[in-house]
Design an enzyme around this catalytic site. Structure first.
Site, mmCIF file in Angstrom:
data_model
loop_
_atom_site.group_PDB
_atom_site.id
_atom_site.type_symbol
_atom_site.label_atom_id
_atom_site.label_comp_id
_atom_site.label_asym_id
_atom_site.label_seq_id
_atom_site.Cartn_x
_atom_site.Cartn_y
_atom_site.Cartn_z
ATOM 1 N N CYS A 146 164.340 -20.435 -25.981
ATOM 2 C CA CYS A 146 164.216 -21.835 -25.636
ATOM 3 C C CYS A 146 163.473 -21.897 -24.307
ATOM 4 C CB CYS A 146 165.588 -22.440 -25.471
ATOM 5 S SG CYS A 146 166.652 -22.081 -26.872
ATOM 6 N N ARG B 34 157.901 -22.528 -26.447
ATOM 7 C CA ARG B 34 158.991 -21.559 -26.566
ATOM 8 C C ARG B 34 160.033 -21.967 -27.604
ATOM 9 N NH1 ARG B 34 159.421 -18.012 -22.532
ATOM 10 N NH2 ARG B 34 161.637 -17.772 -22.931
ATOM 11 N N TRP C 296 165.099 -23.795 -29.483
ATOM 12 C CA TRP C 296 164.740 -23.120 -30.738
ATOM 13 C C TRP C 296 166.053 -22.544 -31.255
ATOM 14 C CZ3 TRP C 296 164.631 -18.038 -32.715
ATOM 15 C CH2 TRP C 296 163.812 -17.853 -33.828
ATOM 16 N N ASN D 101 168.905 -20.086 -22.300
ATOM 17 C CA ASN D 101 167.991 -19.409 -23.217
ATOM 18 C C ASN D 101 168.548 -18.003 -23.409
ATOM 19 O OD1 ASN D 101 164.748 -17.877 -22.674
ATOM 20 N ND2 ASN D 101 165.801 -18.251 -24.567
ATOM 21 N N GLY D 102 168.789 -17.609 -24.660
ATOM 22 C CA GLY D 102 169.335 -16.285 -24.923
ATOM 23 C C GLY D 102 170.450 -16.375 -25.946
ATOM 24 N N GLU E 30 145.643 -8.900 -39.205
ATOM 25 C CA GLU E 30 145.669 -9.934 -38.176
ATOM 26 C C GLU E 30 145.072 -11.248 -38.718
ATOM 27 O OE1 GLU E 30 147.151 -10.423 -35.553
ATOM 28 O OE2 GLU E 30 146.027 -11.908 -34.428
ATOM 29 N N LYS F 211 147.144 -14.691 -38.872
ATOM 30 C CA LYS F 211 146.699 -15.938 -38.236
ATOM 31 C C LYS F 211 146.764 -17.078 -39.237
ATOM 32 C CE LYS F 211 147.013 -15.262 -34.946
ATOM 33 N NZ LYS F 211 147.389 -14.089 -34.281
ATOM 34 N N GLU G 164 150.465 -17.983 -40.193
ATOM 35 C CA GLU G 164 151.204 -18.559 -39.063
ATOM 36 C C GLU G 164 150.901 -20.040 -38.867
ATOM 37 O OE1 GLU G 164 151.831 -15.596 -35.298
ATOM 38 O OE2 GLU G 164 149.753 -15.982 -35.827
ATOM 39 N N HIS H 280 145.782 -0.906 -56.381
ATOM 40 C CA HIS H 280 147.160 -0.509 -56.696
ATOM 41 C C HIS H 280 148.120 -1.691 -56.700
ATOM 42 C CE1 HIS H 280 145.932 3.632 -56.550
ATOM 43 N NE2 HIS H 280 145.395 3.431 -55.357
ATOM 44 N N LYS I 170 156.573 -18.630 -29.155
ATOM 45 C CA LYS I 170 155.586 -17.802 -28.454
ATOM 46 C C LYS I 170 156.201 -16.485 -27.990
ATOM 47 C CE LYS I 170 151.601 -17.065 -26.611
ATOM 48 N NZ LYS I 170 150.661 -16.585 -27.637
#
Ligand code: G6P
Length: 609
Positions: free
Chosen positions: A2, A27, A74, A100-101, A481, A485, A488, A504, A604
């Site tokens: 958060c 965040r 979050w 936060n945590g 990547e 992208k 996401e 395969h 993030k």
């Protein structure tokens, strides 16, 4: 993960808190809240939604008072509801907490507190902190907070205010980032530096298990045994503009376009007369470097993709065997590390919980840790033996772009440096490789200049539901990547695959609805094989978008669409090839009206396991 912010000063707290909180929204953004002390009472407003939505509903700026805190959530413990949004308070609404945590032993603590008569109004782990402080309060807030912290297991960046001490802001940290900002007759706490850059450039990084007491003109820091700590005041070099959008529609787009400048910054001062000057940044003697028998790179997400490219670079040019590990997996194995193993941790934020834990695991086993980190003063930075900063500047868009390319450049610098020390790269080769590196900013710019052309392709594909990305060799991680992208930020399902593995399995997915993005740049290794893979896709009706080397006529003949990158040495192609993929993902997501900078469910910096 958060975002927390706190203010104590002479001005009204609310407008400052809103401004700072908006910068922390990346965040976490499922709910938001604020508390200010008005006439010796705590006034709390909070609700579910993004900060602006919550602000519209509850009107944060109506809160009065010179001491306050705000939070962007979050969810981890407890659903996304108004009750679970922070701040949380004790029974008497005299102590308020933003956190936060994760408090790991919260259910035991809660049980004890409930037995003692405490009344809880949320499902969060955070609320126990407010009640624990209340339970331990005997006239001294810091004392009560310290006692509470001694009972807590887990991670926290905490802000605490109390109507009993209206001129004070309390803070504490363990394993979650927290910085103190020192202003003029005002002081701040914040989850990160960019959020408070508008107000101050002077900061103190709080260390684990430290408690801070802030008033408008004083900051004191203690450990949990009540010893006062002398802390260094750091001056931040980033300016506010660096952290703003500068006219771009999204931070992500701005950050993609910053890449030529970022790469210039990353190599700046690290190259001279055909030599790599990172000796002072790597705390290893030449002898120690020669003795490295194995390197393990730990990282998560996009940084993990950078690690895969790094593996290729280091094995090819420095001839050191490399293993790339998901930090989250590495930490729970019993990895074999001996004195000749070096560990590299890669992290943009420097706060990713899994990467930090992997680093600690490796350290415990005696490995030397070199980190590639973007945020100075972050936990990974501080816990590593040495850090080579990627120097990308603040990256706000949740999907990482400029941090990725700068990580690749740092990996290249390390590679050449190690290769040189090991006597594997003659002077002339180093000079040539540095020349290739210096070409990158202009070459990157030329790819960015093709943005309208790339946007045209986005228009053709933005309604698709799936996409396949193929690459080989050093460009396989770029396929991963590119796919990451796209998924996401646009929520289109996408997979990255080594091109030769397609037969395969993924080949079964190919039909005329499937766009296949193939990195088919010219080289004397697998280029011809990739051309065959393109044919295989084509003959099954798939639409191929090829990333090709400018001027290549062969790919043009068989691919449906072509995006170009300039020619450079093979080992540097990932740094160029990723740019059209970043832009393609960006434009597709934007055409789908997705929230590009704050994609759903993502954060993030993932500071929880
Ligand atoms: C999150 C971010 C990704 C990032 C990953 C690792 O998932 O959304 O963009 O790549 O964390 O973060 P780090 O800060 O350690 O590079």
């Amino acid at each position: 993960m958060c975002g927390i912010i706190g203010f104590v000063g002479e001005k009204e707290a609310a407008p400052i808190l809103i401004d700072c909180l908006k910068r922390l929204e990346y965040r976490g953004y499922d709910s938001a809240g604020m508390v200010c002390i008005d006439n010796n009472s705590l006034i709390i407003r909070k609700d579910v939604g993004k900060i602006e939505e919550v602000d519209k509903k509850v009107n944060f700026s109506e809160l009065k008072g010179n001491t306050g805190m705000a939070h962007s959530r979050w969810s981890t413990h407890g659903k996304t509801t108004k009750e679970n949004a922070h701040p949380h308070s004790d029974c008497k609404d005299e102590i308020s907490v933003v956190h936060n945590g994760i408090i790991e032993n919260y259910s035991e603590l809660k049980e004890e507190l409930v037995k003692k008569g405490h009344k809880f109004s949320s499902e969060t782990d955070t609320e126990v902190i407010a009640h624990l402080i209340e339970d331990n309060y005997e006239g001294c807030m810091r004392g009560a907070l310290t006692k509470a912290l001694k009972k807590i297991e887990g991670s926290y960046a905490l802000g605490v205010i109390s109507s009993k001490k209206p001129d004070k802001l309390f803070a504490a940290r363990n394993e979650s980032p927290l910085v103190i900002g020192l202003g003029n007759n005002e002081n701040f706490i914040s989850s990160d530096v960019p959020a408070i850059l508008n107000h101050t450039k002077k900061v103190i990084y709080l260390d684990n298990k430290e408690v801070a007491v802030l008033t408008k003109d004083n900051v004191e820091i203690f450990d949990l045994d009540n010893n006062k700590k002398d802390k260094k005041i750091e001056e931040i070099e980033w300016n506010v503009e660096q952290a703003e959008k500068q006219g771009y529609k999204h931070y992500m787009l701005k950050e993609i376009f910053e890449q030529p400048q970022v790469i210039t910054e990353t190599i700046n001062g690290r190259l001279k007369n055909g030599d790599i000057l990172i000796k002072d940044e790597i705390d290893l003697s030449e002898d120690e470097i020669k003795k490295i028998k194995r390197i393990i790179i730990v990282a998560c997400g996009t940084s993990w993709h950078a690690a895969l490219v790094g593996e290729f670079m280091l094995e090819e040019l420095a001839k050191i065997p490399v293993e790339v590990e998901y930090a989250s997996e590495f930490r729970y194995r019993d990895p074999i590390i001996d004195k000749d193993t070096m560990v590299i941790a890669i992290s943009q934020s420097g706060e990713t919980a899994d990467t930090l834990a992997a680093l600690r695991e490796a350290k415990k086993k005696g490995a030397k840790i070199i980190s590639i980190v973007n945020v100075k003063g972050s936990s990974i930075d501080r816990e590593s033996d040495s850090t080579i900063y990627s120097k990308a500047g603040p990256e706000i868009g949740v999907a990482s772009t400029k941090a990725f390319t700068s990580q690749l450049v740092v990996l290249y610098l390390i590679t050449i440096y190690f290769g040189k020390i090991k006597g594997l790269l003659p002077k002339e080769q180093i000079v040539n490789r540095i020349r290739d590196l210096r070409k990158l900013p202009l070459q990157m710019q030329s790819v960015l200049d093709d943005k309208e052309y790339i946007k045209l392709h986005a228009k053709k594909f933005y309604k698709k539901t799936n996409a396949l990305y193929l690459g080989r060799g050093i460009n396989f991680p770029i396929a991963l990547e590119g796919a990451l992208k796209l998924k996401e930020i646009s929520y289109i399902h996408a997979e990255g695959y080594p091109a030769a593995e397609m037969k395969h399995g993924p080949i079964a997915l190919i039909d005329k609805e499937m766009p296949v993005i193939v990195i088919a740049t010219k080289d004397n290794r697998t280029y011809k094989k990739v051309l065959s893979n393109i044919e295989e896709v084509h003959s099954r009706g798939g639409k191929v978008i090829a990333i090709e080397t400018k001027g290549d006529e062969e790919v043009k003949k068989i691919a449906d669409h072509n995006l170009h990158i300039p020619e450079n040495s093979y080992i540097l192609t990932p740094i160029l090839a990723v740019i059209p993929l970043q832009l393609l993902a960006y434009y597709i997501a934007d055409l789908r009206n997705c929230n590009v900078d704050k994609p759903r469910n993502l954060a993030k910096a993932v500071v929880v396991e």
